[in-house]
Design a protein around this motif. Sequence first.
Motif, PDB file in Angstrom:
ATOM      1  N   CYS A 170       0.828  -0.955   0.120  1.00 38.69           N
ATOM      2  CA  CYS A 170       0.022  -0.246  -0.303  1.00 38.69           C
ATOM      3  C   CYS A 170       0.929   0.882   0.186  1.00 38.69           C
ATOM      4  N   LEU A 171       2.581   1.076   0.132  1.00 43.03           N
ATOM      5  CA  LEU A 171       2.806   2.006   0.071  1.00 43.03           C
ATOM      6  C   LEU A 171       3.028   3.400  -1.022  1.00 43.03           C
ATOM      7  N   GLU A 172       2.801   3.951  -1.270  1.00 41.41           N
ATOM      8  CA  GLU A 172       3.062   5.041  -1.981  1.00 41.41           C
ATOM      9  C   GLU A 172       4.049   5.629  -2.767  1.00 41.41           C
ATOM     10  N   LEU A 173       5.156   5.257  -4.112  1.00 41.69           N
ATOM     11  CA  LEU A 173       6.118   5.867  -3.924  1.00 41.69           C
ATOM     12  C   LEU A 173       6.103   6.724  -4.758  1.00 41.69           C
ATOM     13  N   SER A 174       7.256   7.277  -4.838  1.00 38.23           N
ATOM     14  CA  SER A 174       7.323   9.127  -5.271  1.00 38.23           C
ATOM     15  C   SER A 174       7.620   8.925  -6.400  1.00 38.23           C
ATOM     16  N   LYS A 175       7.400  10.196  -7.479  1.00 37.55           N
ATOM     17  CA  LYS A 175       7.402  10.196  -8.626  1.00 37.55           C
ATOM     18  C   LYS A 175       8.918   9.453  -9.301  1.00 37.55           C
TER      19      LYS A 175
END
Length: 186
Positions: free
Chosen positions: A153-158
């Motif tokens: 569920c981690l959001e990755l940086s761009k």
Amino acid sequence: QHMASVPTESGKFHFSIDRGGTFTDVFATCPKGNIHVMKLLSEDTQRYVDAPREAIRRILSQETGQDFPKDERIPTDLIGSIRMGTTIATNALLERKGSRTALIVTKGFRDLLHIGNQSRPNLFDLSVNQPENLYTDVIEVDERVVLDNDKCCLELSKNYTCETTQSGHKVYITQPIDESAVRKDL
């Protein structure tokens, strides 16, 4: 030394070696089907520099009839495989001998091995006897690697790169390691 006979498919020598603190045991399957079992002292500086290399040299000499001098390279074209295991490092860790070691870990996880998973016989016992750490220093590295996982569920940086590990897993590198900074900290 012991010798028996078993057919080999590759036409090359295959060595299985167990290097211990006192003895080095070698099992060799030879191209003509012979099997050699040899035991050498792991350290015998008067006779040889390295026990596994010496065993390989002796077995090759016996089987081929050629002389392989101790101070020259052993031709690897005769060898199909070498499998080696050792208990030396394990024993050094258990006995707390050897060089000082450092734990290099992602920034923020300094206490990870000290905390562990909290498995203990009595969960609420406040006087837990913990083993001494194997490492003497901890170096925190400012890096971040995220395993590709549908359940993550981690959001990755761009800004990330996608890589495949040697084991075939896909990972996202969101913060690469600054190797010069790590070398400086060591």
